[in-house]
Design a protein around this motif. Structure first.
Motif, PDB file in Angstrom:
ATOM      1  N   VAL A   1       0.826  -1.224   0.000  1.00 45.44           N
ATOM      2  CA  VAL A   1       0.000   0.000   0.000  1.00 45.44           C
ATOM      3  C   VAL A   1       0.855   1.267   0.000  1.00 45.44           C
ATOM      4  N   SER A   2       2.157   1.094  -0.270  1.00 46.74           N
ATOM      5  CA  SER A   2       3.071   2.240  -0.192  1.00 46.74           C
ATOM      6  C   SER A   2       2.959   3.134  -1.428  1.00 46.74           C
ATOM      7  N   THR A   3       1.765   3.628  -1.650  1.00 45.61           N
ATOM      8  CA  THR A   3       1.502   4.596  -2.709  1.00 45.61           C
ATOM      9  C   THR A   3       0.826   5.795  -2.069  1.00 45.61           C
ATOM     10  N   LYS A   4       0.336   6.711  -2.851  1.00 46.62           N
ATOM     11  CA  LYS A   4      -0.348   7.877  -2.314  1.00 46.62           C
ATOM     12  C   LYS A   4      -1.553   7.439  -1.482  1.00 46.62           C
ATOM     13  N   GLY A   5      -1.637   7.925  -0.261  1.00 44.53           N
ATOM     14  CA  GLY A   5      -2.716   7.517   0.633  1.00 44.53           C
ATOM     15  C   GLY A   5      -2.497   6.162   1.257  1.00 44.53           C
ATOM     16  N   GLY A   6      -1.267   5.660   1.180  1.00 45.56           N
ATOM     17  CA  GLY A   6      -0.985   4.305   1.649  1.00 45.56           C
ATOM     18  C   GLY A   6      -1.152   4.115   3.142  1.00 45.56           C
ATOM     19  N   GLU A   7      -0.838   5.140   3.940  1.00 44.39           N
ATOM     20  CA  GLU A   7      -0.928   5.006   5.392  1.00 44.39           C
ATOM     21  C   GLU A   7      -2.364   4.717   5.830  1.00 44.39           C
ATOM     22  N   GLY A   8      -3.310   5.455   5.257  1.00 43.26           N
ATOM     23  CA  GLY A   8      -4.713   5.215   5.576  1.00 43.26           C
ATOM     24  C   GLY A   8      -5.191   3.873   5.078  1.00 43.26           C
ATOM     25  N   LEU A   9      -4.714   3.467   3.910  1.00 44.14           N
ATOM     26  CA  LEU A   9      -5.110   2.179   3.335  1.00 44.14           C
ATOM     27  C   LEU A   9      -4.540   1.034   4.152  1.00 44.14           C
ATOM     28  N   TYR A  10      -3.315   1.194   4.640  1.00 43.82           N
ATOM     29  CA  TYR A  10      -2.697   0.169   5.496  1.00 43.82           C
ATOM     30  C   TYR A  10      -3.575  -0.091   6.710  1.00 43.82           C
ATOM     31  N   SER A  11      -3.970   0.972   7.399  1.00 49.83           N
ATOM     32  CA  SER A  11      -4.797   0.841   8.600  1.00 49.83           C
ATOM     33  C   SER A  11      -6.148   0.217   8.277  1.00 49.83           C
ATOM     34  N   LYS A  12      -6.712   0.604   7.145  1.00 53.43           N
ATOM     35  CA  LYS A  12      -8.028   0.110   6.755  1.00 53.43           C
ATOM     36  C   LYS A  12      -7.999  -1.392   6.482  1.00 53.43           C
ATOM     37  N   ILE A  13      -7.012  -1.846   5.712  1.00 49.73           N
ATOM     38  CA  ILE A  13      -6.906  -3.271   5.380  1.00 49.73           C
ATOM     39  C   ILE A  13      -6.568  -4.090   6.622  1.00 49.73           C
ATOM     40  N   ASP A  14      -5.634  -3.576   7.434  1.00 52.51           N
ATOM     41  CA  ASP A  14      -5.232  -4.280   8.644  1.00 52.51           C
ATOM     42  C   ASP A  14      -6.404  -4.406   9.613  1.00 52.51           C
ATOM     43  N   ALA A  15      -7.164  -3.328   9.784  1.00 52.89           N
ATOM     44  CA  ALA A  15      -8.315  -3.345  10.688  1.00 52.89           C
ATOM     45  C   ALA A  15      -9.418  -4.261  10.172  1.00 52.89           C
ATOM     46  N   LYS A  16      -9.582  -4.317   8.872  1.00 54.60           N
ATOM     47  CA  LYS A  16     -10.595  -5.194   8.272  1.00 54.60           C
ATOM     48  C   LYS A  16     -10.298  -6.652   8.606  1.00 54.60           C
ATOM     49  N   GLY A  17      -9.048  -7.064   8.414  1.00 55.48           N
ATOM     50  CA  GLY A  17      -8.654  -8.431   8.759  1.00 55.48           C
ATOM     51  C   GLY A  17      -8.789  -8.705  10.246  1.00 55.48           C
ATOM     52  N   GLY A  18      -8.429  -7.705  11.075  1.00 52.12           N
ATOM     53  CA  GLY A  18      -8.548  -7.854  12.520  1.00 52.12           C
ATOM     54  C   GLY A  18      -9.996  -8.017  12.971  1.00 52.12           C
ATOM     55  N   SER A  19     -10.902  -7.247  12.361  1.00 55.40           N
ATOM     56  CA  SER A  19     -12.329  -7.338  12.710  1.00 55.40           C
ATOM     57  C   SER A  19     -12.884  -8.714  12.379  1.00 55.40           C
ATOM     58  N   TRP A  20     -12.530  -9.213  11.209  1.00 51.94           N
ATOM     59  CA  TRP A  20     -12.982 -10.553  10.819  1.00 51.94           C
ATOM     60  C   TRP A  20     -12.431 -11.599  11.770  1.00 51.94           C
ATOM     61  N   TYR A  21     -11.172 -11.414  12.197  1.00 53.43           N
ATOM     62  CA  TYR A  21     -10.560 -12.372  13.128  1.00 53.43           C
ATOM     63  C   TYR A  21     -11.323 -12.395  14.452  1.00 53.43           C
ATOM     64  N   TYR A  22     -11.651 -11.221  14.999  1.00 58.25           N
ATOM     65  CA  TYR A  22     -12.320 -11.171  16.298  1.00 58.25           C
ATOM     66  C   TYR A  22     -13.686 -11.849  16.253  1.00 58.25           C
ATOM     67  N   ILE A  23     -14.388 -11.702  15.139  1.00 55.24           N
ATOM     68  CA  ILE A  23     -15.677 -12.381  14.983  1.00 55.24           C
ATOM     69  C   ILE A  23     -15.469 -13.895  14.984  1.00 55.24           C
ATOM     70  N   LEU A  24     -14.510 -14.353  14.187  1.00 53.19           N
ATOM     71  CA  LEU A  24     -14.228 -15.786  14.104  1.00 53.19           C
ATOM     72  C   LEU A  24     -13.704 -16.323  15.428  1.00 53.19           C
ATOM     73  N   ASP A  25     -12.866 -15.542  16.111  1.00 48.75           N
ATOM     74  CA  ASP A  25     -12.305 -15.963  17.391  1.00 48.75           C
ATOM     75  C   ASP A  25     -13.386 -16.069  18.460  1.00 48.75           C
ATOM     76  N   GLY A  26     -14.356 -15.154  18.432  1.00 50.35           N
ATOM     77  CA  GLY A  26     -15.458 -15.227  19.389  1.00 50.35           C
ATOM     78  C   GLY A  26     -16.256 -16.512  19.223  1.00 50.35           C
ATOM     79  N   ILE A  27     -16.528 -16.865  17.970  1.00 49.54           N
ATOM     80  CA  ILE A  27     -17.251 -18.114  17.689  1.00 49.54           C
ATOM     81  C   ILE A  27     -16.407 -19.322  18.104  1.00 49.54           C
ATOM     82  N   ALA A  28     -15.119 -19.271  17.759  1.00 51.27           N
ATOM     83  CA  ALA A  28     -14.210 -20.386  18.082  1.00 51.27           C
ATOM     84  C   ALA A  28     -14.090 -20.591  19.591  1.00 51.27           C
TER      85      ALA A  28
END
Length: 203
Positions: A130-157
């Motif tokens: 994501v190291s292009t223009k606006g990459g810092e915001g995109l990094y956080s967005k993609i990372d948080a998206k994966g983290g949110s999905w993990y927490y949902i799956l982890d709660g069920i698990a």
């Protein structure tokens, strides 16, 4: 040397795969909720021994950071992620196959190094992707998206793991191993943005 079009294509592929990968690989699904029970009931380890083991593990995590950085610099990010996941498979196999407190200490040595390698390589790969223009915001967005999905799956698990442990102490462990194998397979889908330059030294 990759041209800009090819690099952008690899970046998009990595960014698309990363949240799915993080959802299943961020931590040990099905295991952490029953970890203490597995150590005390299945492995017959006392609470005081678990505290000593945790102390050794934390020390290994600190030392593992140095090893992980060197390995990531040498192998590149994609191969390091794959290697880290393969080491975690070894970690889980040791827990499953060997008895007693010694097996837990040995397994945690593998886990400390493997987890350090993969987490350093994962964050660096995503940053490159994501190291292009606006990459810092995109990094956080993609990372948080994966983290949110993990927490949902982890709660069920976590809810399911307790019931599975009552049926058979090893069932949650085998499912956890399955998720690590899935993570390893997914990690093969990543590609390095830049080639590794082994002839250059860095501190």
């Amino acid at each position: 040397m990759k041209d800009r079009k090819e690099i952008n294509k690899i970046r998009r592929k990595n960014a698309k795969l990363y949240p799915i990968y993080k959802m299943v690989s961020w931590d040990l699904l099905f295991f952490y909720s029953i970890e203490f029970l597995f150590y005390t009931i299945t492995k017959k380890v006392t609470a005081s021994e678990i505290l000593i083991i945790n102390g050794i593990y934390l020390l290994c995590r600190i030392l593992g950071q140095i090893i992980a950085v060197a390995i990531t610099d040498f192998l590149g990010k994609r191969k390091s992620i794959i290697l880290g996941n393969l080491i975690l498979i070894c970690y889980m196999l040791i827990l499953l196959l060997l008895p007693g407190a010694i097996s837990i200490i040995l397994a945690n040595l593998f886990f400390a190094v493997g987890y350090d390698i993969k987490t350093i390589a994962e964050s660096n790969l995503l940053y490159d992707s994501v190291s292009t223009k606006g990459g810092e915001g995109l990094y956080s967005k993609i990372d948080a998206k994966g983290g949110s999905w993990y927490y949902i799956l982890d709660g069920i698990a976590s809810l399911i793991a307790g019931y599975l442990f009552v049926i058979n102490n090893y069932l949650p462990m085998f499912i956890c191993l399955g998720f690590i194998i899935i993570s390893t397979i997914l990690s093969f889908g990543f590609k390095d943005i830049y080639k590794v330059k082994r002839n250059e030294k860095s501190n």
